[in-house]
Design a protein around this motif. Structure first.
Motif, PDB file in Angstrom:
ATOM      1  N   THR A  33      -7.234  -7.681   3.697  1.00  0.00           N
ATOM      2  CA  THR A  33      -8.285  -6.788   3.217  1.00  0.00           C
ATOM      3  C   THR A  33      -8.475  -5.602   4.148  1.00  0.00           C
ATOM      4  OG1 THR A  33      -9.414  -8.670   2.185  1.00  0.00           O
ATOM      5  CG2 THR A  33     -10.703  -6.683   2.528  1.00  0.00           C
ATOM      6  N   ASP A  34      -8.428  -5.841   5.457  1.00  0.00           N
ATOM      7  CA  ASP A  34      -8.606  -4.751   6.425  1.00  0.00           C
ATOM      8  C   ASP A  34      -7.494  -3.711   6.299  1.00  0.00           C
ATOM      9  OD1 ASP A  34     -10.896  -5.834   7.375  1.00  0.00           O
ATOM     10  OD2 ASP A  34     -10.020  -6.716   9.192  1.00  0.00           O
ATOM     11  N   ILE A  35      -6.259  -4.173   6.156  1.00  0.00           N
ATOM     12  CA  ILE A  35      -5.136  -3.237   6.039  1.00  0.00           C
ATOM     13  C   ILE A  35      -5.259  -2.412   4.768  1.00  0.00           C
ATOM     14  CG2 ILE A  35      -2.632  -3.064   5.783  1.00  0.00           C
ATOM     15  CD1 ILE A  35      -2.386  -5.555   7.518  1.00  0.00           C
ATOM     16  N   ALA A  36      -5.617  -3.059   3.657  1.00  0.00           N
ATOM     17  CA  ALA A  36      -5.806  -2.321   2.407  1.00  0.00           C
ATOM     18  C   ALA A  36      -6.897  -1.278   2.550  1.00  0.00           C
ATOM     19  CB  ALA A  36      -6.136  -3.290   1.273  1.00  0.00           C
ATOM     20  N   ARG A  92      -3.331  -0.645  14.388  1.00  0.00           N
ATOM     21  CA  ARG A  92      -2.341  -1.396  15.167  1.00  0.00           C
ATOM     22  C   ARG A  92      -2.778  -2.834  15.420  1.00  0.00           C
ATOM     23  NH1 ARG A  92      -1.034   1.768  20.117  1.00  0.00           N
ATOM     24  NH2 ARG A  92       0.310   2.853  18.629  1.00  0.00           N
ATOM     25  N   GLU A  93      -4.043  -3.039  15.801  1.00  0.00           N
ATOM     26  CA  GLU A  93      -4.485  -4.393  16.124  1.00  0.00           C
ATOM     27  C   GLU A  93      -4.503  -5.286  14.878  1.00  0.00           C
ATOM     28  OE1 GLU A  93      -4.652  -5.315  19.075  1.00  0.00           O
ATOM     29  OE2 GLU A  93      -4.448  -3.303  19.923  1.00  0.00           O
ATOM     30  N   THR A  94      -4.958  -4.724  13.753  1.00  0.00           N
ATOM     31  CA  THR A  94      -4.999  -5.517  12.518  1.00  0.00           C
ATOM     32  C   THR A  94      -3.595  -5.875  12.055  1.00  0.00           C
ATOM     33  OG1 THR A  94      -7.038  -4.393  11.858  1.00  0.00           O
ATOM     34  CG2 THR A  94      -5.824  -5.538  10.142  1.00  0.00           C
ATOM     35  N   ILE A  95      -2.691  -4.891  12.105  1.00  0.00           N
ATOM     36  CA  ILE A  95      -1.306  -5.164  11.692  1.00  0.00           C
ATOM     37  C   ILE A  95      -0.628  -6.101  12.680  1.00  0.00           C
ATOM     38  CG2 ILE A  95       0.938  -4.098  11.240  1.00  0.00           C
ATOM     39  CD1 ILE A  95      -0.552  -1.593  10.332  1.00  0.00           C
ATOM     40  N   GLY A  96      -0.899  -5.908  13.980  1.00  0.00           N
ATOM     41  CA  GLY A  96      -0.326  -6.798  14.990  1.00  0.00           C
ATOM     42  C   GLY A  96      -0.774  -8.230  14.795  1.00  0.00           C
ATOM     43  N   LEU A  97      -2.059  -8.411  14.445  1.00  0.00           N
ATOM     44  CA  LEU A  97      -2.561  -9.754  14.169  1.00  0.00           C
ATOM     45  C   LEU A  97      -1.850 -10.355  12.969  1.00  0.00           C
ATOM     46  CD1 LEU A  97      -4.605 -12.010  14.727  1.00  0.00           C
ATOM     47  CD2 LEU A  97      -6.219 -10.785  13.258  1.00  0.00           C
ATOM     48  N   SER A  98      -1.610  -9.553  11.950  1.00  0.00           N
ATOM     49  CA  SER A  98      -0.913 -10.042  10.765  1.00  0.00           C
ATOM     50  C   SER A  98       0.522 -10.448  11.096  1.00  0.00           C
ATOM     51  CB  SER A  98      -0.930  -8.978   9.667  1.00  0.00           C
ATOM     52  OG  SER A  98      -0.288  -9.425   8.501  1.00  0.00           O
ATOM     53  N   LEU A  99       1.196  -9.627  11.919  1.00  0.00           N
ATOM     54  CA  LEU A  99       2.565  -9.971  12.325  1.00  0.00           C
ATOM     55  C   LEU A  99       2.589 -11.267  13.140  1.00  0.00           C
ATOM     56  CD1 LEU A  99       3.922  -6.446  13.325  1.00  0.00           C
ATOM     57  CD2 LEU A  99       4.778  -7.876  11.470  1.00  0.00           C
ATOM     58  N   ALA A 100       1.609 -11.414  14.040  1.00  0.00           N
ATOM     59  CA  ALA A 100       1.561 -12.622  14.856  1.00  0.00           C
ATOM     60  C   ALA A 100       1.314 -13.858  13.985  1.00  0.00           C
ATOM     61  CB  ALA A 100       0.471 -12.492  15.914  1.00  0.00           C
ATOM     62  N   CYS A 115       0.827  -1.210   0.000  1.00  0.00           N
ATOM     63  CA  CYS A 115       0.000   0.000   0.000  1.00  0.00           C
ATOM     64  C   CYS A 115       0.859   1.257   0.000  1.00  0.00           C
ATOM     65  CB  CYS A 115      -0.940  -0.011   1.205  1.00  0.00           C
ATOM     66  SG  CYS A 115      -2.252  -1.250   1.140  1.00  0.00           S
ATOM     67  N   VAL A 116       1.882   1.273   0.843  1.00  0.00           N
ATOM     68  CA  VAL A 116       2.778   2.440   0.896  1.00  0.00           C
ATOM     69  C   VAL A 116       3.522   2.602  -0.424  1.00  0.00           C
ATOM     70  CG1 VAL A 116       4.804   3.414   2.037  1.00  0.00           C
ATOM     71  CG2 VAL A 116       3.014   2.327   3.399  1.00  0.00           C
ATOM     72  N   ARG A 117       3.990   1.483  -0.979  1.00  0.00           N
ATOM     73  CA  ARG A 117       4.732   1.553  -2.243  1.00  0.00           C
ATOM     74  C   ARG A 117       3.852   2.068  -3.380  1.00  0.00           C
ATOM     75  NH1 ARG A 117       4.546  -1.659  -6.408  1.00  0.00           N
ATOM     76  NH2 ARG A 117       3.396  -3.250  -5.246  1.00  0.00           N
ATOM     77  N   ILE A 118       2.606   1.619  -3.448  1.00  0.00           N
ATOM     78  CA  ILE A 118       1.726   2.014  -4.546  1.00  0.00           C
ATOM     79  C   ILE A 118       1.380   3.499  -4.469  1.00  0.00           C
ATOM     80  CG2 ILE A 118      -0.625   1.732  -5.440  1.00  0.00           C
ATOM     81  CD1 ILE A 118      -0.358  -1.259  -4.738  1.00  0.00           C
ATOM     82  N   ILE A 119       0.970   3.956  -3.304  1.00  0.00           N
ATOM     83  CA  ILE A 119       0.572   5.366  -3.170  1.00  0.00           C
ATOM     84  C   ILE A 119       1.784   6.287  -3.313  1.00  0.00           C
ATOM     85  CG2 ILE A 119      -0.438   7.070  -1.624  1.00  0.00           C
ATOM     86  CD1 ILE A 119      -2.141   4.864  -0.422  1.00  0.00           C
TER      87      ILE A 119
END
Length: 423
Positions: A290-293, A202-210, A67-71
């Motif tokens: 999907t949530d992060i996007a 934070r929670e969505t990204i933290g879940l993805s990292l976990a 997402c960061v790279r595209i924008i």
């Protein structure tokens, strides 16, 4: 050496410097008071999943990086024009203005324009804000020096002006006025600083990292991470170690991949761990992606998620149009207005910055030339306007605004022109 260079150089000091006053990774927060320490402990970077979520760690998540790279890439590569209003209806390129060289050629001594814009946009997406020090000469900005967003504090004074406090690597604090800083602000709740998508996600990204850590651990030891071996008798310590070494060698893959496990002396093999399919953690990862996007406003197909949509056709096309209209346009407008506010002198309000949105369809030759054709027919473009957009030299007689599909009969000199439709 320029006067501002001393701000970035390490000053000699006989006093011991704090060892943890900053982080080079760009993920730290400068803590100088007990109130700031309490806030960091109460609402720090630790998510409910136990994973530490900072801008640096969040970039390890593929969806965040994409997402960061595209924008940031779109903002960095779109042509940025510097224009001047001649009168109420006429505009011209302001290539003679110092701002044109700053934004189109050399924002500072080591970065190209695309590098500078990509870095600033990435900071804004990850931190909510991006800052650059303005280096002035004779009333004009001649350089923009990026300042790390995690080491900047912004306060609004009683007279509504902004005060910027930047902390150097050696811990010293530099006070900057509003006139000295180029400030990009995204979504804001107080009108002064932007909010960070990383903090709210934070929670969505933290879940993805976990889940990434769980998946890595799972597949490091094989799809079935453990099992129970039952033996009718009793194995000594040496026998247990030998059996464990044999099983580890068997599960290591390579030449053993796909072969059967041979058990001796009546031993039985009973798997007791859930497989990746049993836990359905892959499905959980898809929901997290999907949530992060959604937090960044990037359509799922642009980050490679085309499972619930076709990889071609009008559906994808409309999603791409929506990304330009509702996500990218927001960031482009932020840049244009910040440039007008912070970089254009007050006496030159006729100068403004404008991204060339037409370059977004540069890769679609059919759409691009259909637009040129309609522009010529509506007398919006001349032939030379089209050639300029295609980076071609002008031609003689190419500045006439007329419909190329209609030929004008100019033989009737005593009356008006009589148009005739061409075949």
């Amino acid at each position: 050496m320029a006067f501002w260079s001393s701000w970035f150089a390490s000053a000699p000091s006989t006093q011991p410097q704090p060892l943890a006053s900053y982080q080079d990774s760009g993920a730290g927060v400068v803590i100088t008071t007990s109130e700031q320490l309490e806030e960091a402990l109460r609402s720090g970077a630790l998510s409910a999943s136990g994973a530490s979520v900072t801008p640096s760690s969040a970039m390890r998540v593929a969806t965040v990086y994409a997402c960061v790279r595209i924008i940031a890439g779109a903002v960095a590569t779109l042509p940025l024009d510097i224009k001047r209003r001649v009168d109420a209806r006429t505009r011209e390129d302001a290539s003679d203005h110092a701002l044109w060289k700053l934004m189109r050629r050399k924002p500072n001594r080591w970065q190209t324009p695309s590098q500078f814009r990509r870095m600033m946009q990435a900071h804004q997406l990850l931190h909510g804000n991006a800052y650059a020090l303005k280096v002035m000469s004779r009333g004009q900005v001649i350089e923009l020096i990026p300042l790390p967003s995690d080491r900047m504090e912004v306060e609004q004074a009683d007279d509504l002006t902004l005060k910027y406090t930047w902390t150097r690597k050696d811990g010293r604090r530099v006070i900057l006025s509003q006139d000295e800083v180029f400030h990009l602000v995204g979504l804001t709740l107080d009108g002064v600083v932007g909010v960070s998508a990383i903090r709210y996600a934070r929670e969505t990204i933290g879940l993805s990292l976990a889940m990434e850590d769980h998946g890595a651990t799972t597949f490091r030891h094989g799809a079935r991470v453990s099992a129970a071996l039952s033996h009718p008798g009793k194995l000594g310590k040496e026998g247990q170690e030998s059996l464990r070494a044999s099983l580890d060698a068997f599960r290591s893959g390579g030449e053993q991949e796909g072969k059967a496990l041979i058990l001796e002396e009546g031993m039985k093999y009973e798997p007791i761990a859930m497989t990746a399919e049993d836990a359905q953690w892959i499905e959980s990862r898809k929901f997290s992606r999907t949530d992060i996007a959604m937090f960044f406003g990037v359509p799922p197909h642009m980050i490679g998620d085309t499972e619930k949509s076709t990889s071609w056709g009008s559906g994808i096309e409309q999603q791409s149009i929506g990304f330009v209209a509702y996500t990218l346009e927001d960031h482009l407008t932020m840049w244009e207005e910040a440039i007008g506010r912070d970089l254009v002198p007050a006496a030159e309000l006729d100068v403004y910055a404008r991204f060339n949105r037409a370059a977004l369809v540069k890769g679609d030759i059919k759409t691009r030339w259909d637009a040129y054709t309609k522009g010529r027919q509506l007398k919006v473009y001349s032939a030379n306007d089209v050639r300029a957009l295609e980076d071609l030299n002008p031609i003689v007689g190419g500045d006439v605004y007329e419909n190329p599909m209609i030929q004008v009969d100019r033989s009737n000199q005593g009356g008006s022109d009589v148009p005739s439709q061409t075949a």
